[in-house]
Design a protein around this motif. Structure first.
Motif, PDB file in Angstrom:
ATOM      1  N   PHE A 150       1.014  -1.156  -0.071  1.00  0.00           N
ATOM      2  CA  PHE A 150      -0.051  -0.064   0.059  1.00  0.00           C
ATOM      3  C   PHE A 150       0.849   1.444  -0.078  1.00  0.00           C
ATOM      4  CE2 PHE A 150      -4.727  -0.501   1.106  1.00  0.00           C
ATOM      5  CZ  PHE A 150      -4.710  -1.758   1.179  1.00  0.00           C
ATOM      6  N   ALA A 151       1.837   1.180   1.002  1.00  0.00           N
ATOM      7  CA  ALA A 151       2.821   2.206   0.989  1.00  0.00           C
ATOM      8  C   ALA A 151       3.783   2.643  -0.629  1.00  0.00           C
ATOM      9  CB  ALA A 151       3.855   2.173   2.095  1.00  0.00           C
TER      10      ALA A 151
ATOM     11  N   ARG B 161       5.597   0.900 -23.400  1.00  0.00           N
ATOM     12  CA  ARG B 161       4.460   1.594 -23.624  1.00  0.00           C
ATOM     13  C   ARG B 161       5.195   3.182 -23.427  1.00  0.00           C
ATOM     14  NH1 ARG B 161      -1.532   0.226 -21.483  1.00  0.00           N
ATOM     15  NH2 ARG B 161      -2.467   2.229 -21.774  1.00  0.00           N
ATOM     16  N   LYS B 162       4.500   4.205 -24.273  1.00  0.00           N
ATOM     17  CA  LYS B 162       5.176   5.469 -23.990  1.00  0.00           C
ATOM     18  C   LYS B 162       4.658   5.938 -22.767  1.00  0.00           C
ATOM     19  CE  LYS B 162       5.928   9.376 -26.842  1.00  0.00           C
ATOM     20  NZ  LYS B 162       5.105  10.606 -27.251  1.00  0.00           N
ATOM     21  N   ASN B 163       3.361   6.010 -22.411  1.00  0.00           N
ATOM     22  CA  ASN B 163       2.913   6.524 -21.492  1.00  0.00           C
ATOM     23  C   ASN B 163       1.841   5.481 -20.354  1.00  0.00           C
ATOM     24  OD1 ASN B 163       3.769   9.460 -21.465  1.00  0.00           O
ATOM     25  ND2 ASN B 163       2.473   9.279 -23.327  1.00  0.00           N
ATOM     26  N   PRO B 164       2.712   4.517 -19.793  1.00  0.00           N
ATOM     27  CA  PRO B 164       1.792   3.435 -19.067  1.00  0.00           C
ATOM     28  C   PRO B 164       0.851   4.090 -17.971  1.00  0.00           C
ATOM     29  CG  PRO B 164       4.148   3.538 -18.390  1.00  0.00           C
ATOM     30  CD  PRO B 164       4.135   4.703 -19.540  1.00  0.00           C
ATOM     31  N   PRO B 165      -0.056   3.512 -17.753  1.00  0.00           N
ATOM     32  CA  PRO B 165      -0.974   3.769 -16.616  1.00  0.00           C
ATOM     33  C   PRO B 165      -0.464   3.916 -15.289  1.00  0.00           C
ATOM     34  CG  PRO B 165      -1.897   1.682 -17.362  1.00  0.00           C
ATOM     35  CD  PRO B 165      -0.644   2.223 -18.567  1.00  0.00           C
ATOM     36  N   VAL B 166      -0.735   4.736 -14.297  1.00  0.00           N
ATOM     37  CA  VAL B 166      -0.303   4.328 -12.964  1.00  0.00           C
ATOM     38  C   VAL B 166      -0.200   3.035 -12.440  1.00  0.00           C
ATOM     39  CG1 VAL B 166      -2.547   4.935 -11.888  1.00  0.00           C
ATOM     40  CG2 VAL B 166      -0.331   5.344 -10.681  1.00  0.00           C
ATOM     41  N   ARG B 167      -1.214   2.249 -12.765  1.00  0.00           N
ATOM     42  CA  ARG B 167      -1.389   0.966 -12.258  1.00  0.00           C
ATOM     43  C   ARG B 167      -1.974  -0.070 -13.369  1.00  0.00           C
ATOM     44  NH1 ARG B 167      -3.865   3.884  -8.724  1.00  0.00           N
ATOM     45  NH2 ARG B 167      -2.521   3.443  -6.686  1.00  0.00           N
ATOM     46  N   THR B 168      -1.211  -1.427 -13.378  1.00  0.00           N
ATOM     47  CA  THR B 168      -2.035  -2.195 -14.399  1.00  0.00           C
ATOM     48  C   THR B 168      -1.674  -3.631 -13.504  1.00  0.00           C
ATOM     49  OG1 THR B 168      -0.839  -1.299 -16.170  1.00  0.00           O
ATOM     50  CG2 THR B 168      -1.484  -3.632 -16.506  1.00  0.00           C
ATOM     51  N   THR B 169      -3.082  -4.030 -13.143  1.00  0.00           N
ATOM     52  CA  THR B 169      -3.145  -5.423 -12.613  1.00  0.00           C
ATOM     53  C   THR B 169      -3.190  -6.480 -13.568  1.00  0.00           C
ATOM     54  OG1 THR B 169      -5.111  -4.114 -11.168  1.00  0.00           O
ATOM     55  CG2 THR B 169      -4.745  -6.718 -11.151  1.00  0.00           C
ATOM     56  N   VAL B 170      -2.514  -7.798 -13.286  1.00  0.00           N
ATOM     57  CA  VAL B 170      -2.118  -8.856 -14.152  1.00  0.00           C
ATOM     58  C   VAL B 170      -3.196  -9.428 -13.986  1.00  0.00           C
ATOM     59  CG1 VAL B 170      -0.574 -10.593 -14.711  1.00  0.00           C
ATOM     60  CG2 VAL B 170       0.366  -8.621 -13.723  1.00  0.00           C
TER      61      VAL B 170
ATOM     62  N   PHE C 137      10.697  15.813 -15.902  1.00  0.00           N
ATOM     63  CA  PHE C 137      12.001  15.180 -16.346  1.00  0.00           C
ATOM     64  C   PHE C 137      11.927  14.214 -17.154  1.00  0.00           C
ATOM     65  CE2 PHE C 137      12.278  17.056 -11.841  1.00  0.00           C
ATOM     66  CZ  PHE C 137      13.054  18.076 -12.348  1.00  0.00           C
ATOM     67  N   ASN C 138      10.807  14.013 -17.700  1.00  0.00           N
ATOM     68  CA  ASN C 138      10.540  12.833 -18.829  1.00  0.00           C
ATOM     69  C   ASN C 138      10.989  11.389 -18.237  1.00  0.00           C
ATOM     70  OD1 ASN C 138       9.863  11.965 -21.118  1.00  0.00           O
ATOM     71  ND2 ASN C 138      12.084  11.736 -22.114  1.00  0.00           N
ATOM     72  N   ILE C 139      10.490  11.263 -16.924  1.00  0.00           N
ATOM     73  CA  ILE C 139      10.659   9.999 -16.219  1.00  0.00           C
ATOM     74  C   ILE C 139       9.222   9.565 -16.066  1.00  0.00           C
ATOM     75  CG2 ILE C 139      11.429   8.687 -14.312  1.00  0.00           C
ATOM     76  CD1 ILE C 139      13.679  11.104 -13.787  1.00  0.00           C
ATOM     77  N   LYS C 140       8.934   8.374 -16.605  1.00  0.00           N
ATOM     78  CA  LYS C 140       7.648   7.734 -16.468  1.00  0.00           C
ATOM     79  C   LYS C 140       7.691   6.823 -15.602  1.00  0.00           C
ATOM     80  CE  LYS C 140       6.730   9.712 -20.223  1.00  0.00           C
ATOM     81  NZ  LYS C 140       6.859   9.325 -21.590  1.00  0.00           N
ATOM     82  N   VAL C 141       6.556   6.698 -14.559  1.00  0.00           N
ATOM     83  CA  VAL C 141       6.384   5.814 -13.424  1.00  0.00           C
ATOM     84  C   VAL C 141       5.290   4.889 -13.198  1.00  0.00           C
ATOM     85  CG1 VAL C 141       6.244   6.000 -10.876  1.00  0.00           C
ATOM     86  CG2 VAL C 141       7.862   7.428 -12.011  1.00  0.00           C
ATOM     87  N   CYS C 142       5.182   3.752 -13.227  1.00  0.00           N
ATOM     88  CA  CYS C 142       4.090   2.956 -13.049  1.00  0.00           C
ATOM     89  C   CYS C 142       4.298   1.966 -12.034  1.00  0.00           C
ATOM     90  CB  CYS C 142       3.647   2.566 -14.449  1.00  0.00           C
ATOM     91  SG  CYS C 142       4.763   1.313 -15.230  1.00  0.00           S
ATOM     92  N   LEU C 143       2.932   1.036 -11.521  1.00  0.00           N
ATOM     93  CA  LEU C 143       3.199  -0.040 -10.803  1.00  0.00           C
ATOM     94  C   LEU C 143       2.440  -1.268 -11.808  1.00  0.00           C
ATOM     95  CD1 LEU C 143       1.323   2.133  -8.169  1.00  0.00           C
ATOM     96  CD2 LEU C 143       3.399   0.774  -7.653  1.00  0.00           C
ATOM     97  N   VAL C 144       3.069  -2.405 -11.420  1.00  0.00           N
ATOM     98  CA  VAL C 144       2.256  -3.648 -12.030  1.00  0.00           C
ATOM     99  C   VAL C 144       1.920  -4.484 -10.674  1.00  0.00           C
ATOM    100  CG1 VAL C 144       2.782  -5.855 -12.961  1.00  0.00           C
ATOM    101  CG2 VAL C 144       3.688  -3.724 -14.111  1.00  0.00           C
ATOM    102  N   GLU C 145       0.651  -5.005 -10.783  1.00  0.00           N
ATOM    103  CA  GLU C 145       0.178  -5.453  -9.557  1.00  0.00           C
ATOM    104  C   GLU C 145      -0.212  -7.038  -9.875  1.00  0.00           C
ATOM    105  OE1 GLU C 145      -3.473  -2.947  -9.562  1.00  0.00           O
ATOM    106  OE2 GLU C 145      -2.310  -1.674  -8.030  1.00  0.00           O
TER     107      GLU C 145
ATOM    108  N   MET D 163       4.521   5.997  -5.356  1.00  0.00           N
ATOM    109  CA  MET D 163       4.644   5.760  -6.850  1.00  0.00           C
ATOM    110  C   MET D 163       3.587   6.771  -7.566  1.00  0.00           C
ATOM    111  SD  MET D 163       7.240   3.861  -7.634  1.00  0.00           S
ATOM    112  CE  MET D 163       7.033   3.215  -9.347  1.00  0.00           C
ATOM    113  N   GLU D 164       2.488   6.766  -6.900  1.00  0.00           N
ATOM    114  CA  GLU D 164       1.663   7.666  -7.221  1.00  0.00           C
ATOM    115  C   GLU D 164       1.986   9.152  -7.263  1.00  0.00           C
ATOM    116  OE1 GLU D 164      -2.614   6.135  -6.285  1.00  0.00           O
ATOM    117  OE2 GLU D 164      -2.887   8.075  -5.756  1.00  0.00           O
ATOM    118  N   ALA D 165       2.616   9.521  -6.096  1.00  0.00           N
ATOM    119  CA  ALA D 165       3.241  10.876  -5.968  1.00  0.00           C
ATOM    120  C   ALA D 165       4.451  10.978  -6.796  1.00  0.00           C
ATOM    121  CB  ALA D 165       3.327  11.093  -4.367  1.00  0.00           C
ATOM    122  N   LEU D 166       5.255  10.113  -6.896  1.00  0.00           N
ATOM    123  CA  LEU D 166       6.497  10.181  -7.814  1.00  0.00           C
ATOM    124  C   LEU D 166       6.104  10.618  -9.072  1.00  0.00           C
ATOM    125  CD1 LEU D 166       9.452   9.954  -7.798  1.00  0.00           C
ATOM    126  CD2 LEU D 166       9.110   7.652  -8.311  1.00  0.00           C
ATOM    127  N   ARG D 167       4.936   9.910  -9.666  1.00  0.00           N
ATOM    128  CA  ARG D 167       4.872  10.346 -11.145  1.00  0.00           C
ATOM    129  C   ARG D 167       4.439  11.638 -11.245  1.00  0.00           C
ATOM    130  NH1 ARG D 167       1.724   6.246 -14.468  1.00  0.00           N
ATOM    131  NH2 ARG D 167       0.258   7.897 -15.279  1.00  0.00           N
TER     132      ARG D 167
END
Ligand code: NAP
Length: 276
Positions: A157-158, A239-248, A173-181, A163-167
């Motif tokens: 959860f933390a 992916r150029k712009n991945p969503p914040v979270r992707t569930t598998v 700075f052109n740094i992309k951030v995402c989560l895989v669940e 990661m949400e805030a880091l995005r």
């Protein structure tokens, strides 16, 4: 997308290993980490067809020096890092009352502060080079908390929160951030799980704990393959712009969708039936 450079923490087994192999086959220069790895002049694995390789390098996410050394090795060899997959993680099981403060801290030290340590060390590198992508392995348990692995869930959860805030912070700075669940995945995670030392016959939670952990372990060992999770990680990497979270997996996407739309009570009844 050939010859991109990727650093994958925890690549000695499970999801990290499967991801390392997939990225190598796609032509990436893969730096996979393990606490047990040793620096070598030769590639650990290489794929003649794609030109990709895996170099296993030592890294303990709980040590500042170890993290810095690993990143320095990659920069020395490659000069840049395109993608970080922050994957290293483990689980500690036990009731909240039984789990000692040291055990709770250890859980966070690996899953949360460990990821944070690697991410913080790589941010200046990506910021200066003007590009980069950070993919962190969370879990369905990072959205739904279940009994007897509360500290594991809290650490994820933390991680989701940071990661949400880091995005927001690093997008200029052109740094992309995402989560895989991922949900249940058949890896060494199950055998590597640590039981709280107080989770024994003397615990008032023991019978319920035993039942719940047996269920979790059975589900993990009947879960999807790590290769399936690796494919999702790869999709997010390209992916150029991945969503914040992707569930598998469809099943888990559905569960998390239902969490959003159903009254909390319904989810609670389902979790109670499954895990207590
Ligand atoms: N399996 C599942 O059902 C599942 C579900 C959802 C999410 N996840 C997440 O997916 C990620 C990968 O787990 P997995 O299932 O592939 O488990 P795994 O097979 O046990 O692999 C864990 C990896 O993490 C590394 N690691 C553990 N502690 C470390 C430390 N202190 N420093 C550096 N590396 C460390 C291990 O490397 P060494 O021991 O060689 O150092 C290993 O390569 C974890 O973040 C986990 O929480 C797993």
């Amino acid at each position: 997308m050939k010859n991109q450079v990727i650093l994958i923490t925890g690549a000695s087994s499970g999801i990290g290993k499967a991801a390392a192999e997939l990225f190598m086959k796609k032509g990436y220069h893969v730096y996979g980490t393990s606490r047990k790895a040793e620096i070598s002049d030769k590639h650990t694995y290489s794929d003649a067809q794609s030109g990709g390789f895996i170099d296993m390098i030592p890294l303990d996410v709980t040590s500042d020096d170890s993290v810095k050394n690993a990143i320095d090795v990659v920069l020395f060899k490659e000069g840049h890092i395109d993608v970080l997959v922050s994957n290293a993680g483990m689980g500690i099981a036990g009731s909240i009352e039984d789990t000692t403060m040291d055990e709770a801290k250890k859980q966070f030290e690996v899953n949360f502060f460990g990821s944070l340590r690697v991410i913080k060390a790589i941010l200046p590198v990506m910021r200066k080079q003007g590009f980069g992508k950070i993919i962190a392995l969370s879990s369905v348990a990072g959205v739904i908390s279940i009994p007897y692995q509360a500290h594991y869930s809290s650490s994820k959860f933390a991680l989701e929160s940071i990661m949400e805030a880091l995005r927001y912070e690093v997008s200029p700075f052109n740094i992309k951030v995402c989560l895989v669940e991922p949900g249940d995945t058949k890896t060494e995670f199950t055998s590597n799980r640590i039981y709280s030392e107080n989770a024994n016959q003397n615990s008032p939670y023991f019978e319920s704990f035993k039942k719940s952990i047996a269920r979790m372990e059975r589900d993990e060992q009947n879960g999807v393959s790590p290769e399936k999770v690796a494919k999702t990680i790869y999709k997010m990497a390209v992916r150029k712009n991945p969503p914040v979270r992707t569930t598998v997996g469809f099943q888990y996407k559905l569960i998390l969708f239902l969490k959003k739309i159903l009254p909390a009570k319904v989810l609670e009844i389902a979790v109670r039936m499954l895990y207590t």
